[in-house]
Design an enzyme around this catalytic site. Structure first.
Site, short mmCIF file in Angstrom:
data_model
loop_
_atom_site.label_atom_id
_atom_site.label_comp_id
_atom_site.label_asym_id
_atom_site.label_seq_id
_atom_site.Cartn_x
_atom_site.Cartn_y
_atom_site.Cartn_z
CG HIS A 71 40.19 44.76 40.25
ND1 HIS A 71 40.07 46.12 40.34
CD2 HIS A 71 40.86 44.36 41.37
CE1 HIS A 71 40.63 46.55 41.46
NE2 HIS A 71 41.12 45.50 42.10
CD GLU A 74 37.67 46.43 37.77
OE1 GLU A 74 38.66 46.98 37.25
OE2 GLU A 74 37.31 46.64 38.95
CG HIS A 167 40.88 49.43 37.24
ND1 HIS A 167 41.02 48.41 38.14
CD2 HIS A 167 42.14 49.88 36.98
CE1 HIS A 167 42.31 48.24 38.42
NE2 HIS A 167 43.00 49.13 37.72
CD GLU A 230 37.86 52.51 39.02
OE1 GLU A 230 37.03 51.77 38.47
OE2 GLU A 230 38.71 52.09 39.83
#
Length: 356
Positions: A71, A74, A167, A230
Site C-alpha cells: 500500500h 504506508e 504495513h 501491521e
C-alpha cells in the site's frame, strides 16, 4: 572488476534505495549488479526490487523476502527497508542469508496514495487476471514472478524460506502492533511466533481460508514462512517516528544476521509469545445499501458481545453469535463484493499448544 563510475552509481542506489526508486531511476544494463564494500553481492531486478546475497553461502542458507509499500501510503516500513539496504551495503548490518527487498506499489508511493485503481494486496494468487485493466494488475503479476524466481532456487529445508510483509494500519488498534498469518493447511510455526514476539508483536490473527494477499501467495505458492505485519499508523514520508518501529526493525535485522529467534530455537515461556486470534467469519459488503453499525473510528480488535448487530445489507445481517467476538479491518467504503471486516475470537492457549 567494478569501475569507479559503477561504484558511484550503485552507491547512490544502495545509500538511498527509496529516493532512487521514487525518482524512477533505472541502472544501465551493464550496471545492474555489483559487490558492496562489505562483500555483499547485489542485483537490481526491477523497479523497487533489489536482491542482496552474502559473499559466501552454505547449504541450507535461509532466503528472506522483505517487502513494504504494497500500500503506497504506508511509508514507515518503506523507510525502514531503505535504511536496511544502506546498512547492509556499508557493513553496518550483517547479512548471512539471501535477501530480496521489494517496495510494492511504487506508483502509489510516488502519488502518496494507497493505490490507484485496486488494492494491490487483494490481487495476488492470480486474482490480478480478473481485473486486467487495473493499474495494479501488472505490478501484482510482476511481484508474484519476483517471489517465485527468488524462492525457486532457495533451500527447501523447513524454516529456510521467510517472507516479512510490513504495513501500517489506517485506524487505531487495541494492539498497536499485530500480525496476520496466512492459511496454508499446515500447522503454524513456533519459530515464526518466537520471531513475532521478538518484534514486539502483541497479537497474531490466524486466517482460516486462502486469500489474495502477498503473504498468502508466498506461503501457498512458494512454501515460505510468511506474515503480514501491521506496525502503526499511516503517515506521509518524512513524518514517521521510526523509533516506534524499532522492534520489527531489530527483529528483521536479527533474522537476516541469523541470530536469536531467527534460529528457530523454542523458548521456554509462552508468556513471551503474542496472543492469538482466529478468524471465524467475514463481513462482506454486498451492495451500496451496506451499513456497518460500528463507529467510523472503532479500533481494530474491539470486542462485541453476543447478540450485537454489526452489519446490514438488504436481508443480510451480521449478528455476533459468540460471547465475545472482535472486529478487525472494519471498512464500509470498500467496493461491493469485498471484505468490510473480519471477525475473530481469541484462541491463544490452543494455538500456542499446537505450534510446531
Amino acid at each position: 572488476m567494478t569501475s569507479s563510475a559503477e561504484r558511484g552509481m550503485s552507491g547512490s542506489m544502495l545509500d538511498d534505495f527509496l529516493a532512487y526508486t521514487l525518482a524512477g531511476s533505472r541502472p544501465e544494463a551493464h550496471a545492474m549488479k555489483g559487490t558492496c564494500v562489505s562483500g555483499v553481492r547485489w542485483s537490481w531486478l526491477d523497479d523497487g526490487v533489489l536482491q542482496l546475497e552474502p559473499a559466501t553461502q552454505e547449504e541450507g542458507t535461509r532466503s528472506v523476502l522483505a517487502s513494504a509499500g504494497v500500500h503506497g501510503d504506508e511509508t514507515a516500513p518503506i523507510e525502514l527497508l531503505s535504511y536496511l539496504v544502506r546498512d547492509i551495503a556499508n557493513g553496518a548490518a550483517a547479512l548471512t542469508c539471501r535477501l530480496l527487498v521489494i517496495l510494492g506499489n511504487v506508483d502509489a508511493m510516488r502519488d502518496a496514495c494507497r493505490y490507484r485503481d485496486d488494492d494491490l494486496n487483494r490481487l495476488f494468487s492470480g486474482r490480478h487476471a480478473q481485473v486486467p485493466d487495473s493499474h495494479e494488475a501488472p505490478r501484482a503479476a510482476a511481484l508474484e514472478r519476483a517471489a517465485t524466481q527468488f524462492f525457486d532456487i532457495a533451500s527447501a529445508e523447513r524454516g529456510a524460506r521467510w517472507h516479512i510483509d510490513m504495513h501500517t494500519a489506517i485506524r487505531a488498534s487495541a494492539f498497536e502492533r499485530f500480525a496476520l498469518l496466512p492459511h496454508t493447511g499446515r500447522p503454524f510455526s513456533h519459530a515464526m511466533f518466537e520471531w513475532l514476539g521478538e518484534a514486539r508483536i502483541s497479537a497474531v490473527l490466524l486466517h482460516t481460508t486462502k486469500g489474495n494477499t502477498y503473504s498468502h501467495f508466498t506461503a501457498q505458492a512458494c512454501g515460505a514462512e510468511a506474515c503480514t505485519l501491521e506496525l502503526g499508523k499511516v503517515r506521509p514520508f518524512g513524518q514517521n517516528d521510526l523509533t516506534r518501529f524499532a522492534g520489527a526493525d531489530e527483529a528483521l535485522r536479527h533474522l537476516l544476521a541469523g541470530i536469536n529467534a531467527a534460529n528457530g530455537a523454542k523458548g521456554d515461556a509462552n508468556a513471551a509469545l503474542p496472543r492469538a486470534f482466529t478468524v471465524i467469519d467475514q463481513i462482506t459488503k454486498r451492495s451500496e445499501a451496506f451499513e456497518l453499525r460500528v463507529a467510523a473510528d472503532v479500533p481494530n480488535f474491539t470486542p462485541f458481545v453476543k447478540g450485537t448487530v454489526l452489519a446490514c445489507d438488504g436481508d443480510y445481517r451480521y449478528v455476533v453469535s459468540r460471547d465475545e467476538e472482535r472486529i478487525v479491518f472494519p471498512n464500509a467504503t470498500v467496493k461491493p463484493g469485498l471484505r468490510a471486516g473480519l471477525m475473530v475470537v481469541e484462541t491463544t492457549q490452543d494455538t500456542l499448544s499446537s505450534l510446531v
